[in-house]
Design an enzyme around this catalytic site. Structure first.
Site, mmCIF file in Angstrom:
data_model
loop_
_atom_site.group_PDB
_atom_site.id
_atom_site.type_symbol
_atom_site.label_atom_id
_atom_site.label_comp_id
_atom_site.label_asym_id
_atom_site.label_seq_id
_atom_site.Cartn_x
_atom_site.Cartn_y
_atom_site.Cartn_z
ATOM 1 N N ASP A 191 -12.653 -9.456 -1.453
ATOM 2 C CA ASP A 191 -13.930 -9.573 -0.745
ATOM 3 C C ASP A 191 -14.894 -8.589 -1.398
ATOM 4 O O ASP A 191 -14.483 -7.730 -2.173
ATOM 5 C CB ASP A 191 -13.816 -9.397 0.782
ATOM 6 C CG ASP A 191 -13.025 -8.193 1.246
ATOM 7 O OD1 ASP A 191 -13.061 -7.143 0.572
ATOM 8 O OD2 ASP A 191 -12.383 -8.289 2.310
ATOM 9 N N GLU A 245 0.804 -1.231 0.000
ATOM 10 C CA GLU A 245 0.000 0.000 0.000
ATOM 11 C C GLU A 245 0.836 1.280 0.000
ATOM 12 O O GLU A 245 0.681 2.135 0.883
ATOM 13 C CB GLU A 245 -0.992 -0.048 1.176
ATOM 14 C CG GLU A 245 -1.872 -1.296 1.080
ATOM 15 C CD GLU A 245 -2.854 -1.485 2.238
ATOM 16 O OE1 GLU A 245 -2.814 -0.717 3.214
ATOM 17 O OE2 GLU A 245 -3.663 -2.429 2.148
ATOM 18 N N GLU A 292 -6.620 -10.047 -2.153
ATOM 19 C CA GLU A 292 -7.402 -9.927 -0.903
ATOM 20 C C GLU A 292 -8.888 -9.772 -1.211
ATOM 21 O O GLU A 292 -9.584 -8.960 -0.584
ATOM 22 C CB GLU A 292 -6.911 -8.717 -0.082
ATOM 23 C CG GLU A 292 -5.428 -8.762 0.252
ATOM 24 C CD GLU A 292 -4.953 -7.592 1.118
ATOM 25 O OE1 GLU A 292 -5.800 -6.839 1.638
ATOM 26 O OE2 GLU A 292 -3.730 -7.438 1.260
ATOM 27 N N ASN A 308 1.875 -4.484 -3.464
ATOM 28 C CA ASN A 308 0.468 -4.829 -3.269
ATOM 29 C C ASN A 308 -0.288 -3.569 -2.852
ATOM 30 O O ASN A 308 0.214 -2.786 -2.031
ATOM 31 C CB ASN A 308 0.407 -5.888 -2.143
ATOM 32 C CG ASN A 308 -0.951 -6.479 -1.916
ATOM 33 O OD1 ASN A 308 -1.562 -7.012 -2.840
ATOM 34 N ND2 ASN A 308 -1.444 -6.409 -0.679
ATOM 35 N N HIS A 355 -10.750 -5.204 -2.582
ATOM 36 C CA HIS A 355 -11.776 -5.073 -1.535
ATOM 37 C C HIS A 355 -12.937 -4.305 -2.170
ATOM 38 O O HIS A 355 -12.951 -3.075 -2.171
ATOM 39 C CB HIS A 355 -11.213 -4.334 -0.319
ATOM 40 C CG HIS A 355 -10.125 -5.099 0.369
ATOM 41 N ND1 HIS A 355 -10.360 -6.292 1.029
ATOM 42 C CD2 HIS A 355 -8.790 -4.862 0.488
ATOM 43 C CE1 HIS A 355 -9.224 -6.745 1.526
ATOM 44 N NE2 HIS A 355 -8.257 -5.901 1.211
HETATM 45 O O1 G2I Z 1 -7.609 -4.019 6.148
HETATM 46 C C1 G2I Z 1 -7.786 -5.110 5.319
HETATM 47 C C2 G2I Z 1 -6.487 -5.504 4.651
HETATM 48 C C3 G2I Z 1 -6.048 -4.422 3.674
HETATM 49 N N1 G2I Z 1 -4.826 -4.770 3.002
HETATM 50 C C4 G2I Z 1 -3.720 -5.182 3.820
HETATM 51 C C5 G2I Z 1 -4.138 -6.229 4.823
HETATM 52 O O2 G2I Z 1 -3.063 -6.540 5.674
HETATM 53 C C6 G2I Z 1 -5.344 -5.769 5.630
HETATM 54 O O3 G2I Z 1 -5.641 -6.811 6.570
HETATM 55 C C7 G2I Z 1 -6.189 -6.382 7.780
HETATM 56 C C8 G2I Z 1 -6.451 -7.563 8.684
HETATM 57 O O4 G2I Z 1 -7.368 -8.435 8.057
HETATM 58 C C9 G2I Z 1 -7.043 -7.065 9.992
HETATM 59 O O5 G2I Z 1 -7.149 -8.152 10.921
HETATM 60 O O6 G2I Z 1 -5.319 -5.493 8.401
HETATM 61 C C10 G2I Z 1 -5.921 -4.908 9.551
HETATM 62 C C11 G2I Z 1 -5.026 -3.818 10.093
HETATM 63 O O7 G2I Z 1 -4.730 -2.877 9.135
HETATM 64 C C12 G2I Z 1 -6.168 -5.989 10.587
HETATM 65 O O8 G2I Z 1 -6.859 -5.442 11.676
HETATM 66 C C13 G2I Z 1 -6.180 -5.467 12.878
HETATM 67 C C14 G2I Z 1 -6.947 -4.606 13.843
HETATM 68 O O9 G2I Z 1 -6.968 -3.289 13.313
HETATM 69 C C15 G2I Z 1 -6.239 -4.610 15.162
HETATM 70 O O10 G2I Z 1 -6.972 -3.864 16.080
HETATM 71 C C16 G2I Z 1 -6.036 -6.033 15.649
HETATM 72 O O11 G2I Z 1 -5.246 -6.048 16.818
HETATM 73 O O12 G2I Z 1 -6.103 -6.800 13.375
HETATM 74 C C17 G2I Z 1 -5.331 -6.854 14.554
HETATM 75 C C18 G2I Z 1 -5.132 -8.314 14.936
HETATM 76 O O13 G2I Z 1 -6.355 -8.963 15.147
#
Ligand code: G2I
Length: 459
Positions: A260, A153, A258, A194, A230
């Site tokens: 969805d 990103e 990714e 990415n 997304h």
């Molecule tokens: O945001 C969706 C995706 C966008 N592209 C990059 C990916 O890496 C990103 O994945 C998401 C995860 O699926 C989430 O699970 O990235 C988020 C953070 O930017 C992740 O969220 C985080 C929460 O914000 C935190 O509060 C939490 O501690 O997940 C963490 C672990 O559960």
């Protein structure tokens, strides 16, 4: 389009290549259909997911590529400077290995989920910190990953470069430096940039296009571009195929990384039908571009998706509902991959639950600088395993020099022992014994933290 080449990691005794199975559409799982078309079909998975037997059954049966949702991000891997934590990522790799899935590493450099110590560094120390992070992480996973999202990103919506600790220290040059550093550490991994909102032609994808063109012209090692995808239901960009094609024409692979497709809740049948069309269109776009290597969705089922917490009021964004039942988008995806419409949807393989239940007994024989360790693994669950991977942590100073009845990788630290061809099946209640010889520097203790297919084992 090609199957992954078998790669042998330095420091690993044996690393099995996880090539795609040849052709067969039999069984009509998404992965079989995708592989018959020369692509993969993947999903994101998190550590928490490994303890969910319904989820792991679906994941192991349907997908052939895993992206760790959070477990390889900087805040997990190097929470304080020079202190590395590979256990969570290793557990995802073990699950994938045990189920014949490949892994996309995600990610090495990103402004988000970046521990605060990095952004607090004096500018003139950021490059060294970034390079050590990349080298240590990519070396740890060397030979175990299909690809790395090296920089995640990098752009703002208007196509300008996102300002973060890395641009402040190195300007745009951090991207080439990150790619070169990753390539030096793991030359076999496909190296990706990415991003999201680059799926259609527009200011942001134009910026990514120019960047890739410039990196290629400078001979910087870049192998692919990941299009996160997304989407909002009904809003798959009409220029998706053309956009993937123009990137491919630059001489890089492209992948949907990714996917969805979020729906305003509650999801009605019209929205679910549109979502089916959307998923189908994304798969068709990938199949239309010869350098599109695969499609991954972000989270196995709606219950595992990041959407409801990030976009309140929206959800139902994946192929499976909250109970892991396939949605209309699943059948549309299978059909777009060449499956027969109306074929009963495949049920997860009941003999191969990911969340195993296990007991380990082990015996160590030591001498001044060496030891042998025999480990008996018992499947204490009620179903047979078709493959297994036993993760454990070797005490500091120990390094495996040879092994029997399993392949061991890496040879120190957080090790994964993977079944060999003749002992992958482990019936309920059955045991199998593996072992290794190692050198030690004084601590000849037994390994700790045994986990089979991601589930902790009793001793
Ligand atoms: O945001 C969706 C995706 C966008 N592209 C990059 C990916 O890496 C990103 O994945 C998401 C995860 O699926 C989430 O699970 O990235 C988020 C953070 O930017 C992740 O969220 C985080 C929460 O914000 C935190 O509060 C939490 O501690 O997940 C963490 C672990 O559960």
């Amino acid at each position: 389009m090609s199957a992954a080449a078998a790669v042998v990691a330095a420091g690993a005794l044996v690393v099995a290549g996880l090539g795609a199975h040849a052709g067969a559409a039999a069984g009509s799982s998404l992965k079989d259909l995708a592989e018959a078309k020369g692509i993969y079909f993947g999903t994101a998975m998190t550590q928490t997911d490994l303890g969910n037997a319904s989820l792991t059954a679906v994941a192991g049966a349907q997908f052939d590529m895993v992206t760790p949702g959070n477990e390889m991000k900087w805040d997990t891997v190097e929470p304080s400077r020079g202190t590395y934590n590979f256990g969570p990522g290793d557990r995802i790799v073990s699950f994938a290995t045990a189920h014949g899935m490949r892994v996309r590493g995600h990610n090495l450099v990103w402004h988000s989920q970046l521990p605060s110590w990095v952004s607090s560094l004096p500018t003139n120390q950021v490059q060294a910190a970034m390079e050590s992070h990349i080298t240590t992480t990519a070396t740890h996973y060397k030979g175990q990953l299909y690809a790395w999202d090296v920089v995640n990103e990098p752009f703002n919506e208007d196509g300008s470069l996102r300002q973060d600790a890395f641009t402040a220290a190195m300007g745009t040059g951090y991207i080439a430096d990150a790619l070169r550093t990753a390539h030096a550490a793991d030359p076999a991994a496909k190296l990706y940039l990415n991003d999201y909102n680059i799926e259609g032609i527009g200011a942001k994808s134009n910026a990514m296009y120019s960047l890739v063109q410039s990196l290629k012209s400078q001979g910087v090692p870049i192998d692919g571009v990941g299009f996160e995808a997304h989407f909002i239901v009904g809003q798959v960009p009409s220029t998706l195929t053309a956009n993937l094609q123009r990137f491919a024409a630059l001489g890089v692979d492209v992948a949907v990384t990714e996917l969805d497709d979020r729906i305003q809740l509650p999801a009605n049948s019209t929205a679910l039908a549109q979502q089916a069309t959307d998923y189908s269109n994304v798969v068709k776009a990938c199949l239309a571009v010869s350098r599109c290597v695969g499609v991954s969705q972000w989270g196995v089922g709606d219950a595992d998706s990041w959407i409801p917490s990030a976009f309140p009021g929206y959800g139902a964004a994946t192929l499976y509902d909250n109970s892991y039942q396939p949605k209309p988008a699943f059948e549309a995806t299978a059909t777009a991959l060449g499956g027969t419409p109306g074929t009963p949807t495949p049920t997860p393989t009941p003999t191969d639950p990911g969340g195993a239940s296990c007991k380990v007994t082990d015996a160590v024989n030591t001498w001044n600088t060496g030891l042998t360790e025999n480990i008996t693994i018992t499947n204490t669950g009620s179903t047979a395993l078709a493959h297994w991977a036993l993760a454990f942590t070797l005490p500091g100073g120990q390094a495996i020099t040879s092994g029997w009845n399993a392949t061991y990788s890496p040879t120190s630290g957080n090790v994964t022992a993977t079944n060999v061809s003749y002992n992958g099946t482990l019936a309920a209640g059955a045991s199998t014994t593996i072992g290794f010889q190692a050198t030690h520097t004084g601590n000849a203790a037994a390994p700790a933290a045994f986990a089979l297919n991601g589930a902790a084992c009793s001793r």
